[in-house]
Design an enzyme around this catalytic site. Structure first.
Site, PDB file in Angstrom:
ATOM      1  N   LYS A  53       0.909  -1.285  -0.007  1.00 51.11           N
ATOM      2  CA  LYS A  53      -0.073  -0.054   0.063  1.00 51.11           C
ATOM      3  C   LYS A  53       1.080   1.263   0.089  1.00 51.11           C
ATOM      4  O   LYS A  53       0.482   2.129  -0.949  1.00 51.11           O
ATOM      5  CB  LYS A  53      -0.801  -0.071   1.380  1.00 51.11           C
ATOM      6  CG  LYS A  53      -2.077  -1.095   1.102  1.00 51.11           C
ATOM      7  CD  LYS A  53      -2.663  -1.287   2.405  1.00 51.11           C
ATOM      8  CE  LYS A  53      -3.764  -2.479   2.390  1.00 51.11           C
ATOM      9  NZ  LYS A  53      -4.591  -2.984   3.258  1.00 51.11           N
ATOM     10  N   GLN A  97      -4.798  -1.413   9.564  1.00 55.47           N
ATOM     11  CA  GLN A  97      -4.586  -3.004   8.881  1.00 55.47           C
ATOM     12  C   GLN A  97      -5.067  -3.904   9.895  1.00 55.47           C
ATOM     13  O   GLN A  97      -4.944  -4.179  11.044  1.00 55.47           O
ATOM     14  CB  GLN A  97      -3.262  -3.175   8.873  1.00 55.47           C
ATOM     15  CG  GLN A  97      -3.046  -4.541   7.765  1.00 55.47           C
ATOM     16  CD  GLN A  97      -3.463  -4.432   6.426  1.00 55.47           C
ATOM     17  OE1 GLN A  97      -3.426  -3.459   5.773  1.00 55.47           O
ATOM     18  NE2 GLN A  97      -3.980  -5.545   6.019  1.00 55.47           N
ATOM     19  N   ASP A 120     -11.362   2.873   3.993  1.00 58.55           N
ATOM     20  CA  ASP A 120     -11.698   1.425   3.809  1.00 58.55           C
ATOM     21  C   ASP A 120     -13.133   1.270   3.555  1.00 58.55           C
ATOM     22  O   ASP A 120     -13.652   0.343   3.472  1.00 58.55           O
ATOM     23  CB  ASP A 120     -11.326   0.399   4.836  1.00 58.55           C
ATOM     24  CG  ASP A 120     -10.149  -0.288   4.887  1.00 58.55           C
ATOM     25  OD1 ASP A 120      -9.690  -0.535   3.698  1.00 58.55           O
ATOM     26  OD2 ASP A 120      -9.572  -0.738   5.776  1.00 58.55           O
TER      27      ASP A 120
END
Ligand code: NAP
Length: 284
Positions: A53, A97, A120
């Site tokens: 990422k 994460q 997200d």
């Protein structure tokens, strides 16, 4: 033989587009879109995802901050970092994460991220916005599936769409996005009866189950478009999807491979969300 839906190629094309948009955005605003990724602990898979990422952000000209926190980090310490990042103007997106160590409440952490920086799209506010079709940010994996379908000009309107899986991160939002595009959507799960009868109706079949080669050829209609979200290891440690690719490929009109299908799209959609969050923040 089915068309192989090439997620790597689509991803590269979209990232090139995003890089150009980032450049224009910087020139217009003097601001660099920024993403923060927080990782707690040293789970090997998570470490690789976070590294990818970070690199993807830099590649398209975005600012990227990775905050590595110890496994023993307390919930309070993590929430304090999120609070600091929520108020940091350099950061337009914040991603924690998952999974988190067991002593930290994942739900609480997701809710602590400012909804406008929740790239997200897991925050209840963003989930609600998707439900009513009035959103800025979309969960990356289902958004990636939609981008693949669009890139390959797969018509969704009026089609029978069957999603296997109802998780909050893939199955449920996937169903909503297909519904928004006027698909006739059925969601299947572990209690679904006569699963193959349902899946055989699908013009578009999305598998998000988490079981190696779960979808066999007899579950698929001739000519269906088959999207495999699964990332699993088989008994030999090989990376495989939820679909028995070799057999289903012979029946489908188009199919995503694993690896190289949906997988590369997820980070691409994260980049897109980060740019969107920056645009919304600066009203551009
Ligand atoms: P999950 O939370 O474990 O959900 C799995 C879903 O499959 C559940 O809804 C479950 O039903 C259903 N299911 C399990 N066994 C079934 C059966 N025998 N028949 C019908 N349905 C069944 O998994 P997830 O997070 O959605 O992920 C699914 C897969 O996608 C995994 O392989 C994951 O690694 C992969 N994934 C890939 C990406 C990517 O970037 N490509 C991103 C996220 C996830 P119940 O609800 O009834 O238990």
């Amino acid at each position: 033989m089915a068309t192989i839906i090439d997620g790597k190629a689509v991803s590269a094309a979209i990232r090139e587009e995003i890089a150009k948009e980032v450049e224009t955005f910087k020139a217009q605003t003097g601001v660099t879109p920024g993403l923060a990724v927080i990782i707690v602990g040293e789970d090997p898979a998570s470490t690789v995802y976070v590294r990818n990422k970070h690199k993807a952000c830099l590649d398209v000209g975005m600012f990227s901050e990775v905050r590595r926190m110890k496994e023993e980090t307390t919930e309070e310490e993590l929430l304090a970092v999120i609070d600091e990042m929520n108020r940091d103007d350099k950061l337009h997106g914040i991603l924690v994460q998952l999974p988190l160590p067991k002593h930290i409440d994942e739900k609480k952490v997701i809710r602590a991220i400012s909804a406008s920086k929740d790239v997200d799209a897991f925050h209840p506010e963003n989930v609600g916005k998707i439900m009513i079709g009035d959103y800025d940010l979309l969960p990356c994996t289902p958004a990636g599936v939609m981008a693949l379908l669009d890139y390959y000009k797969v018509e969704i309107q009026g089609k029978e769409c069957v999603v296997i899986g109802r998780s909050n991160i893939v199955g449920k939002p996937q169903a909503l996005l297909l519904l928004e595009r006027n698909g006739t959507v059925t969601v299947c799960h572990s209690r679904t009866k006569n699963l193959s009868e349902v899946t055989r109706r699908a013009d578009i079949l999305v598998a998000a189950v988490g079981r190696p080669r779960f979808v066999t050829a007899d579950m698929v209609k001739e000519g269906a478009v088959v999207i495999d979200v699964g990332i699993n290891r088989d008994e030999n440690g090989r990376l495989v999807g939820d679909v028995d690719f070799e057999a289903v490929e012979k029946k489908a009109s188009a199919i995503t491979p694993v690896p190289g299908g949906v997988g590369p799209m997820t980070i691409t959609m994260l980049l897109k969300n980060t740019l969107t969050a920056a645009r919304v923040a600066l009203k551009k």
